[in-house]
Structures are given as structure tokens and as C-alpha cells.
Design a protein around this motif. Structure first.
Motif, PDB file in Angstrom:
ATOM      1  N   GLU A  15     -40.372  18.944  29.876  1.00 48.49           N
ATOM      2  CA  GLU A  15     -41.619  18.190  29.950  1.00 48.49           C
ATOM      3  C   GLU A  15     -41.506  16.929  29.096  1.00 48.49           C
ATOM      4  O   GLU A  15     -40.978  16.973  27.972  1.00 48.49           O
ATOM      5  N   GLY A  16     -41.968  15.808  29.636  1.00 47.82           N
ATOM      6  CA  GLY A  16     -41.924  14.559  28.892  1.00 47.82           C
ATOM      7  C   GLY A  16     -40.655  13.742  29.093  1.00 47.82           C
ATOM      8  O   GLY A  16     -40.577  12.593  28.645  1.00 47.82           O
ATOM      9  N   THR A  17     -39.661  14.308  29.770  1.00 50.72           N
ATOM     10  CA  THR A  17     -38.405  13.574  30.029  1.00 50.72           C
ATOM     11  C   THR A  17     -38.422  13.014  31.448  1.00 50.72           C
ATOM     12  O   THR A  17     -39.216  13.451  32.283  1.00 50.72           O
ATOM     13  N   MET A  83     -45.857  19.338  33.503  1.00 45.31           N
ATOM     14  CA  MET A  83     -45.714  20.702  34.034  1.00 45.31           C
ATOM     15  C   MET A  83     -46.207  20.800  35.478  1.00 45.31           C
ATOM     16  O   MET A  83     -45.646  21.540  36.297  1.00 45.31           O
ATOM     17  N   SER A  84     -47.233  20.034  35.807  1.00 43.74           N
ATOM     18  CA  SER A  84     -47.804  20.099  37.160  1.00 43.74           C
ATOM     19  C   SER A  84     -46.889  19.489  38.231  1.00 43.74           C
ATOM     20  O   SER A  84     -47.177  19.597  39.423  1.00 43.74           O
ATOM     21  N   ASP A  85     -45.794  18.855  37.799  1.00 47.16           N
ATOM     22  CA  ASP A  85     -44.844  18.284  38.774  1.00 47.16           C
ATOM     23  C   ASP A  85     -43.913  19.334  39.365  1.00 47.16           C
ATOM     24  O   ASP A  85     -43.166  19.039  40.307  1.00 47.16           O
ATOM     25  N   ALA A  86     -43.927  20.538  38.825  1.00 51.40           N
ATOM     26  CA  ALA A  86     -43.060  21.597  39.341  1.00 51.40           C
ATOM     27  C   ALA A  86     -43.433  21.897  40.784  1.00 51.40           C
ATOM     28  O   ALA A  86     -44.568  22.295  41.084  1.00 51.40           O
ATOM     29  N   ALA A  87     -42.481  21.684  41.697  1.00 49.30           N
ATOM     30  CA  ALA A  87     -42.762  21.806  43.132  1.00 49.30           C
ATOM     31  C   ALA A  87     -41.456  21.579  43.894  1.00 49.30           C
ATOM     32  O   ALA A  87     -40.406  21.340  43.303  1.00 49.30           O
ATOM     33  N   GLU A  88     -41.570  21.633  45.216  1.00 45.04           N
ATOM     34  CA  GLU A  88     -40.443  21.293  46.099  1.00 45.04           C
ATOM     35  C   GLU A  88     -40.687  19.883  46.621  1.00 45.04           C
ATOM     36  O   GLU A  88     -41.808  19.544  47.011  1.00 45.04           O
ATOM     37  N   TYR A  89     -39.630  19.069  46.624  1.00 41.12           N
ATOM     38  CA  TYR A  89     -39.746  17.681  47.055  1.00 41.12           C
ATOM     39  C   TYR A  89     -38.827  17.442  48.256  1.00 41.12           C
ATOM     40  O   TYR A  89     -37.657  17.847  48.249  1.00 41.12           O
ATOM     41  N   ILE A 111     -39.883  22.410  35.548  1.00 42.25           N
ATOM     42  CA  ILE A 111     -40.189  21.704  34.306  1.00 42.25           C
ATOM     43  C   ILE A 111     -40.181  22.720  33.164  1.00 42.25           C
ATOM     44  O   ILE A 111     -40.932  23.710  33.190  1.00 42.25           O
ATOM     45  N   ARG A 112     -39.354  22.460  32.168  1.00 42.89           N
ATOM     46  CA  ARG A 112     -39.274  23.347  30.995  1.00 42.89           C
ATOM     47  C   ARG A 112     -40.264  22.877  29.938  1.00 42.89           C
ATOM     48  O   ARG A 112     -40.401  21.682  29.700  1.00 42.89           O
ATOM     49  N   PRO A 113     -40.991  23.821  29.295  1.00 43.56           N
ATOM     50  CA  PRO A 113     -41.967  23.418  28.278  1.00 43.56           C
ATOM     51  C   PRO A 113     -41.293  22.766  27.078  1.00 43.56           C
ATOM     52  O   PRO A 113     -40.129  23.046  26.777  1.00 43.56           O
TER      53      PRO A 113
END
Lengths: 113, 113
Positions: A15-17, A83-89, A111-113
Motif C-alpha cells: 500500500e502506498g507504492t 487497498m481498494s485497488d485489489a482486483a483483476e485488471y 495490495i499488501r498492508p
């Protein structure tokens, strides 16, 4: 003939990177290029679209993609992952007719915390 | 709210049952699509309708029967399905077929037992 290749089946970032999801395409003509996102148990949502107006395309949720004709690439980036970006693209190339809408195989973003 | 509504969201059916999936779009589009999304497989285009006329049938088995009574509604009639037909069925709509953006519904999860 058209094709699209998503170079990574799974990408994991903290997260944040920054996020980089890679897409290369092949098309005999100027294509339309898209990125879609699919959150768990949801349909596909359009993130952004390139149609030759500008090579750098800004989308929703802070994502953007740059069309590079010389590299036949359309990579998706975001400066800071949430964190909310975790998904399939999915990267998509399209031209002229429905049968020419080609979906990539997808990249799962964790996304890792 | 994506503008494309699919019902039911979840369906469990036996191999001898007859059921239907429904899709409705509120975007004023003239093209509608059925896609199949199975685990670990790329998105598969099944059918395309443009102005109510079927323009694409991607070698789909006859146990799947589409119906498009008007530009806003699309059905997928299901009969004597197989367990391998279990998947997420996605409906989409778009304005024309030439490289325009297509918008997806949230999908119907189908389980064949």
C-alpha cells in the motif's frame, strides 16, 4: 490480426507504492485500447480508454495509461496503491467490430498492508 | 449503478432444467453482448446483437439460446446445460460496434448441478 498480452498474471505491491500493470498489443491498424477493472463478484468497470486523442490517458481512481506506439504498449500505472485497488485488471484492444474486441487474460493485483 | 442490469445475480440449475438470464440496459445503446467468464480462462464472447439483429455467434452450443426483443433487452435461455457451463455470464452494451466502449453488467453467476 489483433492480439493483446498482459505480461503478468499476478502483481503484488505494498500500500502506498506505485502500481505498474503491463500490456502489449498487436494490431494492423490504429486500435482503441481500454483498461477494465473487475472487483471480486462484480462485473467489469471501465477504467480508461485510448482512442488517439492523447497518448497519456487519465482514468478513474487515480489510474493512468500511456500509449506507446513504438513499443506497442499500453501500461497501466498509479502513483500510490490503495487497498481498494485489489482486483483483476483487463487490457482490451478493439477495432471495427465486436469480434475484434480482444480481452487480455487479466492481471490480478494484490495490495499488501 | 452501471446502466446495465442483469438478473438473476445467482442461479443454480439442474442439467434438465430450463432457465433464462435477463439483461437490460438503460444507456440508449444499440448493441448488446453476452460474454462467458470461467475460472482461469480469458473472457469469451458468446453473442452480439446490433439493432436487435444477431451479428455474432461465436460457435456457442445450441443449449444456449439468445433472444433480443429490442435494443434494451437481451435474454440468454438455458436448456440441458452441463456442469462445465458453470461460470459468470456477463452482459454488456455499447453504441455501435466500431471500437466504442462497452459497458458491463454485474454478471449472473450460474452453477449447473
Amino acid at each position: 490480426a489483433q492480439s493483446v498480452t498482459q505480461l503478468d498474471s499476478h502483481v503484488s505491491v505494498s500500500e502506498g507504492t506505485p502500481v505498474l500493470l503491463r500490456c502489449n498489443y498487436s494490431s494492423s491498424y490504429s486500435p482503441s485500447l481500454f483498461w477494465y477493472v473487475q472487483h471480486p463478484n462484480k462485473g467489469l468497470q471501465l477504467l480508461l480508454k485510448y482512442t488517439s486523442a492523447a497518448t497519456l490517458v487519465k482514468g478513474i481512481n487515480g489510474f493512468e495509461a500511456e500509449f506507446k506506439k513504438s513499443e506497442t504498449s499500453f501500461h497501466l500505472t498509479k502513483p500510490s496503491a490503495h487497498m481498494s485497488d485489489a482486483a483483476e485488471y483487463f487490457c482490451v484492444v478493439s477495432r471495427s467490430s465486436a469480434s475484434k474486441i480482444i480481452f487480455g487474460s487479466g492481471t490480478r493485483l494484490s495490495i499488501r498492508p | 449503478e452501471t446502466g446495465v442490469t442483469q438478473t438473476p445475480r445467482h442461479l443454480v440449475m439442474g442439467m434438465t432444467n430450463k432457465k433464462s438470464l435477463k439483461c437490460e440496459q438503460h444507456l440508449g445503446h444499440n448493441a448488446m453482448y453476452w460474454y462467458k467468464q470461467s475460472a482461469k480462462k480469458p473472457l469469451e464472447l458468446m453473442f452480439v446483437y446490433n439493432f436487435k439483429e444477431q451479428t455474432e455467434n461465436n460457435s456457442v452450443p445450441s443449449r444456449f439460446s439468445p433472444e433480443c426483443p429490442n435494443s434494451s433487452h437481451l435474454f440468454l435461455h438455458l436448456h440441458t446445460l452441463q456442469p462445465e457451463d458453470s461460470a459468470l455470464y456477463l452482459c454488456a452494451s455499447g453504441q455501435g460496434l466500431s471500437g466504442n466502449t462497452i459497458y458491463f453488467g454485474e454478471g449472473s453467476w450460474l452453477t449447473v448441478v
